[in-house]
Design a protein around this motif. Structure first.
Motif, PDB file in Angstrom:
ATOM      1  N   SER A   1     -35.653  52.342  51.829  1.00 42.05           N
ATOM      2  CA  SER A   1     -37.431  52.166  51.542  1.00 42.05           C
ATOM      3  C   SER A   1     -37.398  50.756  51.376  1.00 42.05           C
ATOM      4  CB  SER A   1     -37.823  52.857  50.324  1.00 42.05           C
ATOM      5  OG  SER A   1     -37.339  54.314  50.127  1.00 42.05           O
TER       6      SER A   1
ATOM      7  N   ILE B   1     -40.055  48.320  53.606  1.00 43.29           N
ATOM      8  CA  ILE B   1     -41.341  47.736  53.029  1.00 43.29           C
ATOM      9  C   ILE B   1     -41.081  45.862  53.237  1.00 43.29           C
ATOM     10  CG2 ILE B   1     -41.909  47.116  50.369  1.00 43.29           C
ATOM     11  CD1 ILE B   1     -40.887  49.467  49.396  1.00 43.29           C
TER      12      ILE B   1
ATOM     13  N   VAL C   1     -48.571  48.054  54.409  1.00 38.33           N
ATOM     14  CA  VAL C   1     -48.258  48.973  53.579  1.00 38.33           C
ATOM     15  C   VAL C   1     -49.525  49.840  52.862  1.00 38.33           C
ATOM     16  CG1 VAL C   1     -46.721  49.422  51.323  1.00 38.33           C
ATOM     17  CG2 VAL C   1     -46.324  47.937  52.506  1.00 38.33           C
TER      18      VAL C   1
ATOM     19  N   ILE D   1     -38.345  48.884  44.041  1.00 30.73           N
ATOM     20  CA  ILE D   1     -39.686  48.832  44.573  1.00 30.73           C
ATOM     21  C   ILE D   1     -40.980  47.932  44.650  1.00 30.73           C
ATOM     22  CG2 ILE D   1     -41.832  50.685  45.091  1.00 30.73           C
ATOM     23  CD1 ILE D   1     -39.043  51.326  46.510  1.00 30.73           C
TER      24      ILE D   1
ATOM     25  N   LEU E   1     -42.036  44.635  47.166  1.00 33.78           N
ATOM     26  CA  LEU E   1     -44.142  44.448  47.895  1.00 33.78           C
ATOM     27  C   LEU E   1     -43.965  43.291  47.708  1.00 33.78           C
ATOM     28  CD1 LEU E   1     -44.617  48.034  46.361  1.00 33.78           C
ATOM     29  CD2 LEU E   1     -44.661  47.328  48.716  1.00 33.78           C
TER      30      LEU E   1
ATOM     31  N   THR F   1     -42.140  40.887  50.597  1.00 35.89           N
ATOM     32  CA  THR F   1     -43.290  41.022  51.972  1.00 35.89           C
ATOM     33  C   THR F   1     -43.815  40.646  52.321  1.00 35.89           C
ATOM     34  OG1 THR F   1     -43.492  43.038  54.115  1.00 35.89           O
ATOM     35  CG2 THR F   1     -44.584  43.724  51.471  1.00 35.89           C
TER      36      THR F   1
ATOM     37  N   ILE G   1     -50.634  44.892  51.804  1.00 34.12           N
ATOM     38  CA  ILE G   1     -50.629  46.350  51.088  1.00 34.12           C
ATOM     39  C   ILE G   1     -52.049  46.262  50.451  1.00 34.12           C
ATOM     40  CG2 ILE G   1     -48.831  46.388  49.138  1.00 34.12           C
ATOM     41  CD1 ILE G   1     -47.596  44.220  49.465  1.00 34.12           C
TER      42      ILE G   1
END
Length: 179
Positions: free
Chosen positions: A34, A38, A44, A64, A68, A71, A75
């Motif tokens: 995961s 990402i 995303v 996570i 985020l 990246t 998003i």
């Protein structure tokens, strides 16, 4: 007095407001696949879904939210069309961002895709639409709010998959500078 509620199905019956979420076990680990997905994504999409019981718990998993932030992907948070009893009662689109910020900090997503259509046909008496961001709200300084019709004509409390897909493609196209 604060009360800890355990279990998603217990929320609609509490009559309170959700203040804080936590994970159990607290030391849960992000699935490496995961995190990798990402980090290597072009875009995303967070949501749609239950803010406090489906979306935020996944973002609380250590690694996570960091992925985020790291990246280079665009998003986008997709705000629900309708409020959810026990979770987002009386929420406007603007009320969703502070929930993210309180639990995982600012800067995780840059755009919010929000519905701006509130039909009454087929909506049913229990459908209460998430209201738009009030004018001059502080959240407008922190996020790009993209308002568009996302309602499913047959089930107006849900997103229309085609409209949602088109809106997401439009967000991606606009962020790449292509008209």
């Amino acid at each position: 007095d604060a009360e800890w509620i355990v279990g998603e199905s217990n929320l609609p019956h509490t009559g309170g407001k959700i203040e804080q979420l936590c994970l159990e076990p607290a030391d849960a680990e992000a699935y490496p696949g995961s995190v990798d997905a990402i980090l290597h994504a072009d875009i995303v999409i967070i949501g749609p879904g239950s803010l406090f019981t489906s979306i935020l718990p996944n973002l609380l998993v250590p690694g996570i939210a960091d992925a985020l932030r790291a990246t280079s992907a665009e998003i986008v948070y997709v705000c629900n069309v309708a409020t959810q009893p026990g979770e987002t009662d009386a929420f406007t689109v603007a009320d969703h961002a502070p929930a993210f910020e309180k639990h995982i900090g600012r800067g995780v997503f840059g755009a919010v895709l929000a519905n701006n259509h509130s039909p009454t046909m087929n909506a049913g008496e229990n459908t209460i639409y998430v209201r738009p961001v009030p004018p001059n709200h502080d959240v407008l300084k922190r996020y790009e709010i993209i308002n568009t019709d996302l309602v499913n004509a047959e089930k107006p409390w849900r997103h229309d998959p085609t409209k949602l897909a088109q809106a997401i493609v439009a967000v991606r196209t606009n962020t790449n500078g292509v008209n």
